[in-house]
Design an enzyme around this catalytic site. Structure first.
Site, PDB file in Angstrom:
ATOM      1  N   GLY A   1     -19.776  15.586 -26.605  1.00 60.94           N
ATOM      2  CA  GLY A   1     -19.778  15.401 -25.155  1.00 60.94           C
ATOM      3  C   GLY A   1     -20.845  14.452 -24.653  1.00 60.94           C
ATOM      4  CD  GLU A   2     -24.847  16.890 -23.504  1.00 60.74           C
ATOM      5  OE1 GLU A   2     -25.784  16.813 -22.714  1.00 60.74           O
ATOM      6  OE2 GLU A   2     -24.630  17.887 -24.204  1.00 60.74           O
TER       7      GLU A   2
ATOM      8  CB  THR B   1     -14.435  18.357 -23.193  1.00 61.14           C
ATOM      9  OG1 THR B   1     -14.248  19.768 -23.018  1.00 61.14           O
ATOM     10  CG2 THR B   1     -15.727  17.970 -22.511  1.00 61.14           C
TER      11      THR B   1
ATOM     12  CG  ASN C   1      -7.000  15.378 -30.090  1.00 59.50           C
ATOM     13  OD1 ASN C   1      -6.865  14.156 -29.968  1.00 59.50           O
ATOM     14  ND2 ASN C   1      -6.144  16.239 -29.561  1.00 59.50           N
TER      15      ASN C   1
HETATM   16 MO1  MOS Z   1     -24.682  19.057 -20.799  1.00 59.22          MO
HETATM   17  S1  MOS Z   1     -26.000  17.938 -19.654  1.00 59.22           S
HETATM   18  O1  MOS Z   1     -25.815  20.060 -21.614  1.00 59.22           O
HETATM   19  O2  MOS Z   1     -23.711  19.902 -19.688  1.00 59.22           O
END
Ligand code: MOS
Length: 740
Positions: free
Chosen positions: A701-702, A465, A628
Site C-alpha cells: 500500500g505504501e 486496495t 494479484n
Molecule cells: Mo497507512 S499511512 O499506515 O494507512
C-alpha cells in the site's frame, strides 16, 4: 498456487461502478437524524459564551450539543490507548480550544439542510490567547519524542566525527516538506445507532476492531457492546486509521437524541480534526570518499505535532537502513503547534524521509561527479546496517538493473541542463523506494456451505486496495474452489479479528489466516468424503486426493469424484467450518523485513516558464509474492501518482495569523489529475519473501509513494541545474533558484 498472482478483476468493481456498494453515510435507517459538526475559528483559547437561540429556532432542530450540555464521559473523554486506536479527542468536555477547526459543537436536526442552517447560526464567542502556529518560530521549543511509533528516537552507530574526517567530499543541506492533508474522495463519515446498551456504528474506517475498541473506551462500556461495520471505504490513506472525535461525537449525539444519527465531515473539516502529514525540516550531513564510499551520515529531523499529542513523522527510518554507511547519527525532534494532531499519512516518515535522503544522495553524486545509480550500488546494503540482521529478501539490485534498462538510464548525459529539446529542458532522475514489511496477528473463518459454495471472512477492511479480491483468490486457491463459489466478507468488528489496514500490513497479515482456515476446511471436506462409504472417493489414499473446482477428486482416477454439496448432504447437511488465527513468530528477531524499489523519472521543464511535466515514470519493485497483478499494479500506480503530487503540487497552505489553512478545499488543494500523469511503467520482481508468512506476501500500500518526490526533484535538478530542497517543487522555485 494457481490463482495467486492472477490479474483477477475486482470482485466489488461492478458494485462500485453501479452505485450498489454501500458506504458509511449511505446505510438507510428509520428515524435517521443528521448531524453537522461546528469547529473552532480560533487557534487557541477558550469558549467564552455560546448563543444557541437562533440555532435552536431552526425548524427540525433536535439537539445543539456543546461543552455545556454534552454527556460527561469517563476520564474526561481521554481514554488511554496508544495510536492508532487511542487519540486525544475533542469531545466537548471543557471549553478549551487547542487549534483552529477543532470540534466545539454538534448540531442535530431532522434533515441535513436544517442541521447545516442551524450550525451556521450557532454563535460561539471565544476568548483568544496567543497561539503558536509558526514552525520556524516554534522550532527552538522542539523536544525529543518518546519512542515514536515504538521506534528508537535517536540512533548512533560508529563514530560520526571519524567518518566525517575520512570522507573527502561532503554534502550539507536542509530539506523541507509542507503540511499535507489526506483527502480521500469519501470524507470521514459515521452513522451511530444505540439499541439499549449496544452501539452500532457504520463508519468509514481502516480498522473496524480498533474503532470499536476506541469508542468503547470513550464511553467506558465493554468492547463487545460496540459493533463497527465498514464494508466499503472511499479511501483511507492513514487518516481513517484512527477513530477521531467525530465518531464518538456522533454516538454521543445519537444517545442524546434517542435517534440514529449520521455525521459526515464537510470537506474543509478534513483540514484539522482528522490528522495530517506534518511539516518536516530535515538536515543532512554526508561524507564520502572520492570513489563514492559513504563514510559518515547525519540526519536530524524536525516535524510539527499538536499541543495535545506527541506525534512524530519518523523521517530517519529510511536513513537508518538503506545504505551501508558505517558512521551515522539520526535524531527526531518534534515542534508543538496549535494545529490538529498529525498522523499516519501514506508511508509516514518514509515519504518525507526518502525525499531528503534520496535528494542528498543525488547531491552527493553531483559533488562526486558520479552516476547517481552507481553511487547507490556502491553503498548497497547487503544486510540491515542498523539492526545487523540479514534481509528476509532483497532484490533491489535487480530493481535498479531492470529499471535502468527499461528507462534507458544510459542515455542520460551527466551534466545538468545538458539534455534539451527546443525550449524544453529534459531531466532524468532516480531514487530508491523502500517500506518496511509489517505483519500482525489476524484471524479468519472458512465455512463450506450445503449448497457447495463457501463463506470466508475476516474482520479486515478493503480501503480500496482490493482486499475482497485478493482474499477471495487466496481462499479459492486453498479450498480448491473457483472464486465464483467464494463469498468473502470483511468490514465488521463481529468477524474474526484482523489488524487495522495501515502500515501496509493487511495482505501480509490476513492472507495467511485465510489460507490456513480455508486449508483446514478443505481437509475436513476431504476427510468427510473419504470416511463415507457412499462416496465415490471412499477408499482412495489421502495422497491421491485433491479438491478441484469444488469436487473432492482422485488425482490418478479423475472419474472418481464427489462434489462438496453431496458430501455435506450425506453427512447431515451441516456446514463445514474452520477458524484460524495466525501470528508472527520470532522471524523479526532473525531477519529485517523490507520491500524495495527503484524509481526512474523523466521531467520536461519549460526553460522560459519553469513549468514541470512528468511524461514518464519507470519503477520496479521487490514486494515479495504478488497476490494479484492487476490490483497490485493499481496500488503502485496510486502511490506513484501521489508521489508526483507530493513532488509538484501538494501543500496545505497555513495562514500563520489565524492557524487556519487557506486552501481547505479540493479546488485549491492541488493534486494530480489525469492530464498531469504520463506513462507509468511498473514491474514486479514477484519473488516470495521466504520468511514473512506462508504465502511470501508483503504489503504494497505504501511503498509506491516513496522515492518518487526525490526522483522528480533530482530530475528537475538534472534538467535545470536548480536544486529545489523544499516541496512542492513549483515553477517559482525553479525560476527563482540559482544553478548549483
Ligand atoms: Mo497507512 S499511512 O499506515 O494507512
Amino acid at each position: 498456487m494457481n490463482l495467486i498472482g492472477q490479474p483477477v478483476d475486482r470482485i466489488d468493481g461492478l458494485l462500485k461502478v453501479t452505485g450498489e456498494a454501500r458506504y458509511a453515510a449511505e446505510f438507510p435507517e428509520a428515524r435517521l437524524a443528521h448531524a453537522v459538526l461546528v469547529t473552532s475559528t480560533i487557534a487557541r483559547g477558550t469558549i467564552a459564551s455560546i448563543d444557541a437561540s437562533s440555532a435552536q429556532a431552526v425548524p427540525g432542530v433536535l439537539l445543539v450539543m456543546t461543552y455545556q450540555n454534552a454527556p460527561r464521559l469517563p476520564n474526561g473523554g481521554r481514554p488511554t490507548l496508544a495510536p492508532p486506536a487511542g487519540r486525544r479527542l475533542s469531545l466537548l468536555q471543557d471549553n478549551e480550544v487547542h487549534y483552529s477547526n477543532e470540534p466545539v459543537a454538534v448540531v442535530v436536526a431532522d434533515t441535513l439542510e436544517h442541521a447545516t442552517d442551524a450550525a451556521r447560526q450557532l454563535r460561539v464567542v471565544y476568548q483568544s490567547s496567543a497561539a503558536s502556529v509558526d514552525f520556524a518560530q516554534a522550532k527552538p521549543n522542539a523536544h525529543a519524542p518518546d519512542r515514536p511509533q515504538g521506534r528508537q528516537t535517536d540512533t548512533q552507530r560508529g563514530s560520526f566525527e571519524d567518518g566525517m574526517q575520512s570522507g573527502t567530499v561532503h554534502v550539507n543541506a536542509t530539506y523541507t516538506t509542507p503540511i499535507e492533508h489526506h483527502n480521500p474522495m469519501e470524507p470521514h463519515a459515521t452513522m451511530a445507532r444505540w439499541d439499549g446498551p449496544h452501539l452500532t456504528l457504520y463508519d468509514s474506517t481502516q480498522g473496524v476492531s480498533s474503532a470499536a475498541q476506541a469508542v468503547a473506551k470513550v464511553f467506558g462500556i465493554p468492547p463487545g457492546d460496540v459493533r463497527v461495520i465498514s464494508p466499503f471505504i472511499g479511501g483511507g490513506f492513514g487518516c481513517k486509521g484512527s477513530s477521531w472525535s467525530h465518531v464518538s461525537l456522533c454516538a454521543m449525539a445519537a444517545k442524546q437524541t434517542g435517534r440514529p444519527v449520521r455525521l459526515v465531515l464537510e470537506r474543509p473539516q478534513m483540514f484539522g480534526p482528522v490528522g495530517a502529514r506534518p511539516r518536516t525540516e530535515q538536515h543532512f550531513t554526508i561524507a564520502a570518499r572520492q570513489d563514492g564510499t559513504l563514510t559518515a551520515m547525519r540526519h536530524d529531523s524536525f516535524s510539527n505535532t499538536s499541543t495535545i499529542e506527541d506525534w512524530t513523522e519518523t523521517c530517519c527510518m529510511v536513513t537508518r537502513m538503506l545504505y551501508t554507511v558505517p558512521n551515522q547519527v539520526t535524531t527526531h525532534r518534534i515542534v508543538p503547534l496549535n494545529l490538529g494532531t498529525p498522523t499516519f499519512m501514506r508511508a509516514p516518515g518514509e515519504t518525507t524521509g526518502s525525499f531528503a535522503l534520496e535528494s542528498a544522495m543525488d547531491e552527493l553524486a553531483a559533488a562526486l561527479k558520479m552516476d547517481p545509480l552507481a553511487l547507490r550500488l556502491k553503498n548497497y546494503a547487503e544486510a540491515d546496517p542498523q539492526e545487523n540482521k540479514p534481509w528476509s529478501g532483497k532484490s533491489l539490485r535487480e530493481c535498479y538493473q531492470i529499471g535502468a534498462q527499461k528507462f534507458g538510464w544510459s542515455r542520460r548525459t551527466a551534466a545538468p541542463r545538458s539534455m534539451r529539446d527546443g525550449r524544453t529542458l529534459i531531466g532524468m532522475g532516480m531514487a530508491t523506494a523502500t517500506y518496511p514489511a509489517n505483519r500482525s496477528e489476524a484471524s479468519a473463518i472458512a465455512r463450506i456451505l450445503p449448497d457447495g459454495t463457501a463463506m470466508v471472512a475476516s474482520g479486515t477492511q478493503d480501503i480500496g486496495t482490493g482486499t475482497y479480491t485478493v482474499m477471495t483468490q487466496v481462499a479459492a486457491d486453498a479450498l480448491g474452489f473457483t472464486p465464483e463459489k467464494i463469498h468473502f466478507a470483511l468490514g465488521d468488528s463481529t468477524l474474526p479479528r484482523a489488524p487495522v489496514s495501515g502500515g501496509s500490513q493487511s495482505a501480509a497479515s490476513v492472507s495467511p489466516a485465510v489460507r490456513e482456515a480455508a486449508s483446514q476446511a478443505r481437509s475436513q471436506l476431504i476427510a468427510l468424503a473419504l470416511a463415507d462409504p457412499a462416496s465415490p472417493v471412499h477408499g482412495i489414499a489421502r495422497d491421491d486426493i485433491t479438491v478441484d473446482n469444488g469436487w473432492v477428486v482422485s488425482r490418478t482416477q479423475p472419474a472418481r469424484r464427489d462434489p462438496a454439496a453431496a458430501i455435506i448432504a450425506r453427512s447431515g447437511g451441516r456446514p463445514i467450518e474452520a477458524t484460524s488465527t495466525v501470528k508472527p513468530g520470532d522471524e523479526k528477531q532473525k531477519y529485517s523485513f523490507h520491500s524495495f524499489g527503484a524509481v526512474f523519472v523523466e521531467v520536461h521543464v519549460d526553460a522560459e516558464l519553469g513549468t514541470i511535466r512528468v511524461p514518464r515514470v519507470v519503477a520496479v519493485y521487490d514486494v515479495g509474492r504478488v497476490l494479484n497483478q492487476k490490483t497490485a499494479r493499481s496500488q503502485l500506480m496510486g502511490g506513484i501518482v501521489w508521489g508526483v503530487g507530493a513532488a509538484l503540487q501538494e501543500e496545505s497552505s497555513l495562514d500563520t495569523r489565524y492557524g487556519r489553512f487557506t486552501n481547505a478545499n479540493l479546488a485549491e488543494y492541488h493534486v494530480p489529475v489525469n492530464a498531469d500523469i504520463g506513462s507509468l511503467d511498473i514491474t514486479f520482481i514477484d519473488r516470495p519473501d521466504p520468511y514473512i508468512n506462508s504465502l511470501g506476501v508483503r504489503g504494497i500500500g505504501e511503498i509506491g509513494i516513496t522515492g518518487v518526490p526525490a526522483a522528480i526533484a533530482n530530475a528537475v535538478y538534472h534538467a535545470t541545474g536548480v536544486r529545489v530542497r523544499d516541496l512542492p517543487v513549483t515553477l517559482d522555485k525553479v525560476m527563482g533558484g540559482t544553478m548549483v
